[in-house]
Design an enzyme around this catalytic site. Structure first.
Site, short mmCIF file in Angstrom:
data_model
loop_
_atom_site.label_atom_id
_atom_site.label_comp_id
_atom_site.label_asym_id
_atom_site.label_seq_id
_atom_site.Cartn_x
_atom_site.Cartn_y
_atom_site.Cartn_z
N HIS A 1 34.37 111.82 83.46
CA HIS A 1 34.27 112.30 84.84
C HIS A 1 33.48 113.60 84.91
O HIS A 1 32.68 113.82 85.83
CB HIS A 1 35.67 112.50 85.43
CG HIS A 1 36.43 111.24 85.63
ND1 HIS A 1 36.84 110.43 84.59
CD2 HIS A 1 36.86 110.63 86.77
CE1 HIS A 1 37.49 109.39 85.06
NE2 HIS A 1 37.51 109.47 86.39
N HIS B 1 42.57 115.20 79.59
CA HIS B 1 41.54 115.78 78.72
C HIS B 1 41.93 117.20 78.34
O HIS B 1 42.67 117.88 79.05
CB HIS B 1 40.18 115.79 79.42
CG HIS B 1 39.65 114.43 79.75
ND1 HIS B 1 39.07 113.61 78.81
CD2 HIS B 1 39.62 113.75 80.91
CE1 HIS B 1 38.70 112.47 79.38
NE2 HIS B 1 39.02 112.53 80.66
#
Length: 273
Positions: free
Chosen positions: A195, A237
């Site tokens: 992303h 993440h």
């Protein structure tokens, strides 16, 4: 004779060593015969194993060198190893602290839906679908050229991120299962953040090829940063995953600029499609 016998008995009675508590002093030590026998055995032929040959020593040395890495102790690690492990520990610690929406019991669990929605704005499926829809509706050559190159950049981003993630296979700071959209774009592992790379690449692409006012340009940069931060907040993440994603996204933009498709090439691809 009787007189001598009586005198011997009297002498034995008067002897202190004949008492019961001192009888052990008159007995010879039990281990006196063993050293003699051991000495006799030692004087016999030697039973020691023959000394090892040079070939056996060389084979043992090679086996010791082939020990697995986890069985070896590094008593003097290098400075690079210490620095890398320290930075990795800081990254994991900071990522866990920023994962305030990682689960239902997190401190910002009520804002998890909103944070996930921000992350979805940087997903590959909406961007590819929206680009194809705009390309089908576009009627100008310049617009089709920009959209075709944007589609190329999005496909390049998905393939690059999926390949690097499959190669490194780093897990996120929290045990969170990928969503269905993540499986569609093969965004399963943590490094790099897909992303974040997509948001950086798209924002840089729009800043270079679209005429935007200053407030919109600022909002575009803030959107890319928020997308990367949202992935850390939900625990998908690490911080270094997002930073690496931003760097990969910028490199992808530079690569697309180098292989930019002309208007004629885009029209040929559109007609073939």
């Amino acid at each position: 004779m009787p007189a001598s016998q009586s005198r011997a008995r009297a002498r034995d009675r008067n002897n202190v060593l004949n008492r019961a508590e001192f009888l052990s002093l008159n007995q010879p030590p039990k281990g006196t015969s063993e050293p003699r026998s051991s000495g006799r055995k030692a004087s016999g032929p030697s039973t020691q194993p023959p000394p090892t040959s040079d070939g056996t020593r060389e084979r043992e040395r090679r086996q010791s060198q082939q020990l697995p890495e986890e069985d070896c102790m590094q008593l003097n690690p290098s400075f690079k190893g210490i620095a890398f492990n320290s930075l990795l520990a800081i990254d994991i610690c900071m990522s866990k602290r920023l994962g305030v929406c990682a689960g239902r019991a997190a401190s910002w669990a009520s804002a998890r839906s909103m944070v996930k929605l921000i992350g979805i704005t940087g997903h590959g499926v909406p961007w590819i679908g929206g680009t194809i829809l705009c390309l089908a509706k576009s009627s100008t050559l310049a617009g089709q050229e920009v959209l075709m190159n944007l589609l190329l950049a999005l496909l390049l981003d998905i393939m690059t991120v999926a390949g690097v993630q499959k190669l490194i296979k780093r897990r996120g700071p929290y045990e969170t299962s990928p969503s269905l959209l993540d499986y569609l774009t093969m965004d399963v592992y943590a490094f790099p953040a897909g992303h974040a790379s997509r948001a950086a690449m798209v924002s840089k692409f729009f800043l270079s090829h679209l005429v935007l006012a200053v407030p919109l340009r600022v909002l575009l940069v803030l959107w890319a940063l928020c997308v990367g931060l949202s992935r850390v907040m939900i625990g998908r993440h690490h911080i270094t995953d997002v930073i690496s994603g931003f760097a990969i996204g910028y490199l992808q933009f530079r690569l697309v600029e180098l292989v930019w498709m002309s208007s004629n090439t885009c029209q040929m691809l559109i007609s073939a499609w």
